[in-house]
Motif scaffolding. Structure first.
Motif, PDB file in Angstrom:
ATOM      1  N   THR A   1       0.837  -1.211   0.000  1.00 35.23           N
ATOM      2  CA  THR A   1       0.000   0.000   0.000  1.00 35.23           C
ATOM      3  C   THR A   1       0.860   1.244   0.000  1.00 35.23           C
ATOM      4  O   THR A   1       2.087   1.167   0.129  1.00 35.23           O
ATOM      5  CB  THR A   1      -0.917   0.058   1.238  1.00 35.23           C
ATOM      6  N   GLY A   2       0.244   2.395  -0.147  1.00 40.49           N
ATOM      7  CA  GLY A   2       0.983   3.651  -0.268  1.00 40.49           C
ATOM      8  C   GLY A   2       0.133   4.554  -1.122  1.00 40.49           C
ATOM      9  O   GLY A   2      -0.817   4.092  -1.738  1.00 40.49           O
ATOM     10  N   SER A   3       0.431   5.805  -1.169  1.00 38.31           N
ATOM     11  CA  SER A   3      -0.450   6.691  -1.945  1.00 38.31           C
ATOM     12  C   SER A   3       0.357   7.634  -2.811  1.00 38.31           C
ATOM     13  O   SER A   3       1.513   7.952  -2.528  1.00 38.31           O
ATOM     14  CB  SER A   3      -1.337   7.479  -0.991  1.00 38.31           C
ATOM     15  N   ILE A   4      -0.319   8.057  -3.878  1.00 35.29           N
ATOM     16  CA  ILE A   4       0.278   9.067  -4.751  1.00 35.29           C
ATOM     17  C   ILE A   4      -0.677  10.239  -4.756  1.00 35.29           C
ATOM     18  O   ILE A   4      -1.866  10.082  -5.034  1.00 35.29           O
ATOM     19  CB  ILE A   4       0.418   8.548  -6.194  1.00 35.29           C
ATOM     20  N   GLN A   5      -0.192  11.405  -4.400  1.00 36.71           N
ATOM     21  CA  GLN A   5      -1.083  12.573  -4.380  1.00 36.71           C
ATOM     22  C   GLN A   5      -0.453  13.725  -5.123  1.00 36.71           C
ATOM     23  O   GLN A   5       0.748  13.944  -5.062  1.00 36.71           O
ATOM     24  CB  GLN A   5      -1.310  13.027  -2.938  1.00 36.71           C
ATOM     25  N   LYS A   6      -1.327  14.482  -5.802  1.00 40.16           N
ATOM     26  CA  LYS A   6      -0.842  15.678  -6.496  1.00 40.16           C
ATOM     27  C   LYS A   6      -0.459  16.688  -5.427  1.00 40.16           C
ATOM     28  O   LYS A   6      -1.218  16.919  -4.476  1.00 40.16           O
ATOM     29  CB  LYS A   6      -1.954  16.255  -7.373  1.00 40.16           C
ATOM     30  N   ALA A   7       0.701  17.312  -5.586  1.00 42.51           N
ATOM     31  CA  ALA A   7       1.137  18.259  -4.568  1.00 42.51           C
ATOM     32  C   ALA A   7       2.019  19.331  -5.157  1.00 42.51           C
ATOM     33  O   ALA A   7       2.459  19.254  -6.303  1.00 42.51           O
ATOM     34  CB  ALA A   7       1.876  17.522  -3.469  1.00 42.51           C
ATOM     35  N   GLY A   8       2.237  20.360  -4.351  1.00 39.62           N
ATOM     36  CA  GLY A   8       3.128  21.444  -4.752  1.00 39.62           C
ATOM     37  C   GLY A   8       3.918  21.860  -3.542  1.00 39.62           C
ATOM     38  O   GLY A   8       3.794  21.262  -2.475  1.00 39.62           O
ATOM     39  N   ARG A   9       4.728  22.876  -3.705  1.00 37.63           N
ATOM     40  CA  ARG A   9       5.569  23.318  -2.611  1.00 37.63           C
ATOM     41  C   ARG A   9       5.310  24.776  -2.295  1.00 37.63           C
ATOM     42  O   ARG A   9       5.215  25.601  -3.211  1.00 37.63           O
ATOM     43  CB  ARG A   9       7.027  23.130  -3.028  1.00 37.63           C
TER      44      ARG A   9
ATOM     45  N   GLU B   1       4.150  26.604  -5.536  1.00 35.18           N
ATOM     46  CA  GLU B   1       4.747  26.244  -6.825  1.00 35.18           C
ATOM     47  C   GLU B   1       4.206  24.879  -7.208  1.00 35.18           C
ATOM     48  O   GLU B   1       4.221  23.967  -6.386  1.00 35.18           O
ATOM     49  CB  GLU B   1       6.244  26.141  -6.569  1.00 35.18           C
ATOM     50  N   GLY B   2       3.722  24.751  -8.428  1.00 35.32           N
ATOM     51  CA  GLY B   2       3.191  23.454  -8.861  1.00 35.32           C
ATOM     52  C   GLY B   2       1.674  23.489  -8.786  1.00 35.32           C
ATOM     53  O   GLY B   2       1.056  24.516  -8.980  1.00 35.32           O
ATOM     54  N   LEU B   3       1.093  22.339  -8.501  1.00 35.92           N
ATOM     55  CA  LEU B   3      -0.378  22.219  -8.387  1.00 35.92           C
ATOM     56  C   LEU B   3      -1.069  22.742  -9.641  1.00 35.92           C
ATOM     57  O   LEU B   3      -2.047  23.483  -9.569  1.00 35.92           O
ATOM     58  CB  LEU B   3      -0.898  22.980  -7.161  1.00 35.92           C
TER      59      LEU B   3
ATOM     60  N   ILE C   1       4.893  21.072   1.995  1.00 32.84           N
ATOM     61  CA  ILE C   1       4.204  20.460   0.871  1.00 32.84           C
ATOM     62  C   ILE C   1       2.728  20.823   0.933  1.00 32.84           C
ATOM     63  O   ILE C   1       2.132  20.799   2.017  1.00 32.84           O
ATOM     64  CB  ILE C   1       4.321  18.918   0.936  1.00 32.84           C
TER      65      ILE C   1
ATOM     66  N   TYR D   1      -0.952  19.814  -0.645  1.00 30.45           N
ATOM     67  CA  TYR D   1      -1.623  18.748  -1.384  1.00 30.45           C
ATOM     68  C   TYR D   1      -2.924  19.223  -1.999  1.00 30.45           C
ATOM     69  O   TYR D   1      -3.685  19.949  -1.358  1.00 30.45           O
ATOM     70  CB  TYR D   1      -1.975  17.575  -0.455  1.00 30.45           C
TER      71      TYR D   1
END
Lengths: 69, 498
Positions: free
Chosen positions: B21-29, B41-43, B86, B88
């Motif tokens: 298991t584990g997760s992937i999430q869209k994120a920025g800084r 920055e990002g997102l 971070i 999210y």
């Protein structure tokens, strides 16, 4: 050029670091990496590449168990 | 004991599966944080109004979307976010729990309880921003929302689905009108939502106590973002209230919402816009200050029978400075609503309370929102009061006036006294009908103006004690016929001759 942040619970052993760098090279090609140590992760690894967070920390897996289980 | 083994077996299985298991999430800084604005920055894929999660219960609202960065406004945790953190994407826009469980509660704009109680058990969630009912989804406003306030229900009546603005300087009784309207909904199957924006915490506390004391909290929800809360929360509060009230409307119920007040709401939005470096215009308000309120108020409506026939009636409140109703935000909201109730300081201090300026107040829905009884009986009252106002200029000449003018003045004084009403004492439709009949037919010519309220009080007590059948008939039929007129005339005669 991707800037990557890798966070682990305890400092990586050299053998493990080599494996991580190989994975990053394969996935990102050109990259720079900064390592962070945060023992609240309890274990596992968290990788942030500026767009996504790949969360493989033990803490979040246990938290997920708590909410879903 | 068998359960214990089952649980421990399940736990072992789940723990064994952990490595996969584990997760992937869209994120920025987070690049910078200041004054409650986070630049991330990002997102790149975030949508307008999306909630951004910054860890440990801290959320921000994405409001400035640019190609390589996102400007978001912090909803909480202003001193706890640092550059490098971070951020999210949550893939959800701000929403709030809705359903019967919110009744009686005091919540913040995100649905968290503020009254020390448990979390809301949501029947569902509604987005704070939602489109207003379309033209085809609505129907005429044709049933009264009874406020129980004589001056309003007779002269500027409000219908279910209407937006009627309450506008006036500070301390003119705006909130008092709204509270009395809520109290009068007892037993009328109308859900009430009171949104407190930028108010003093002590004021909100007192208001809740008042509502509780009059047994109104049972059917009321209070959404609160006091002056101590961040500007983003004050900005969201009215939309939260609307989402909650809308839920009842779309389920065929009637709801009443009070925004107290939209002036402070405009200020909160100005604060956010300036911090987000958006261009400012008149009085430093952003260009979309009109849209801020129009999209909010357009969500009040009377739905067509096909959609359940529910309604949402709005009583927005605007505070003016020195009676200036031509200022920017007041004129905006006046043009959006279906009428306004002007409260004036001079009237208030002269003892006319509610301090409604009958000449300037208007309800664009008007008599379509009145019961037959009140409609028939209140027809003349505006005219009578208008004549009175015209003649008031001559009042200081006292004995030098002709009999006709003196009569108009005396009658106007009696009417004005009759329209005065203490707080927390909403008047039922039948009581109002009787009083209106008596006043518009000038049956109290022999009673001095100052004694009119107490005489009417005696009359109503007498009517309830000895003519209760008539009173109940008026209420049931919502009409006032010849028979009722005779009964009331006789009652007045009897009391006058005592």
């Amino acid at each position: 050029m991707t800037n990557i942040h890798v966070t682990v619970a305890r400092p990586l052993l050299d053998t493990d670091r080599v494996k991580v760098e190989a994975f990053l090279a394969k996935k990102y090609g050109e990259y720079t990496v900064v390592y962070h140590v945060d023992d609240s992760l309890l274990g596992g690894i968290v990788i942030f590449d500026g767009e996504k967070v790949y969360d493989g920390s033990l803490k979040s897996k246990l938290d997920a168990l708590k909410t879903n289980g | 004991m068998a359960d214990f083994h089952l649980i421990s077996q399940q736990l072992k299985e789940q723990l064994a599966a952990l490595p996969k298991t584990g997760s992937i999430q869209k994120a920025g800084r987070v690049k910078t944080v200041n004054d409650g604005v986070v630049l991330i920055e990002g997102l790149a894929d975030v949508v307008m109004g999306e909630l951004i999660y910054l860890g440990k219960d801290k959320y921000a609202l994405a409001l400035n979307l640019e190609e390589k960065q996102v400007g978001a406004i912090l909803l909480s945790g202003e001193n706890e976010v640092a550059a490098g953190d971070i951020a999210y994407a949550t893939h959800r826009v701000a929403s709030v729990p809705v359903g019967e469980d919110v009744l009686g509660r005091v919540i913040d704009p995100l649905g968290n309880p503020l009254d020390g109680g448990r979390n809301i058990r949501a029947k569902g969630y509604r987005n704070l921003e939602a489109p207003a009912p379309t033209i085809w989804q609505r129907t005429k406003v044709d049933s009264p929302l009874e406020t129980g306030i004589k001056a309003i229900d007779s002269i500027v009546p409000i219908g279910k689905g209407q937006r009627e603005l309450i506008i006036g300087d500070r301390q003119t009784g705006k909130t008092a009108l709204a509270v009395d309207a809520i109290i009068n909904q007892k037993g009328k199957n109308v859900v009430c939502v009171y949104v407190a924006i930028g108010q003093k915490i002590s004021t909100v506390r007192k208001l809740i106590d008042d509502l509780t004391a009059h047994d109104a909290m049972r059917y009321t929800v209070v959404v609160s973002a006091t002056a101590a809360e961040s500007a983003p929360l004050q900005y969201l509060a009215p939309y939260t209230g609307t989402a909650i009230a809308e839920d009842f409307m779309y389920r065929g119920k009637d709801a009443l919402i009070i925004y107290d007040d939209l002036s402070k709401h405009a200020v909160a939005y100005r604060t956010i816009s300036l911090l987000l470096r958006r261009p400012s215009g008149r009085e430093a308000y952003p260009g979309d200050i009109f849209y801020l309120h129009s999209r909010l108020l357009e969500r009040s409506a009377h739905l067509s029978p096909a959609l359940g026939g529910g309604s949402l009636t709005a009583l927005p409140i605007i505070e003016t400075l020195s009676g200036d109703i031509a200022a920017y935000v007041p004129t905006n909201v006046i043009s959006i609503t279906d009428g306004q109730i002007y409260l004036e300081s001079e009237l208030f201090h002269a003892g006319v309370r509610p301090a409604i300026n009958v000449g300037l107040s208007v309800s664009r829905v008007g008599s379509a929102a009145q019961t037959k009884a009140i409609k028939r009986l209140s027809g003349k009252i505006r005219l009578d009061l208008a004549h009175y106002r015209e003649m008031q200029l001559f009042a200081r000449f006292g004995a030098d006036l002709d009999a006709g003018t003196k009569a108009v003045l005396a009658r106007g004084e009696r009417l004005t006294e009759s329209l005065k009403q203490p707080r927390y004492q909403p008047v039922s439709m039948e009581d109002m009908a009787v009083e209106l009949f008596v006043m518009t037919n000038d049956l109290l010519r022999s009673v001095p103006a100052k004694e009119v309220p107490s005489f009417v009080g005696e009359l109503l007590t007498y009517m309830h004690q000895t003519q209760d059948a008539t009173m109940r008939k008026i209420r049931k039929a919502q009409d006032f016929d010849q028979e009722d007129e005779t009964v009331v005339r006789q009652a007045v005669e009897r009391l006058l001759n005592k």
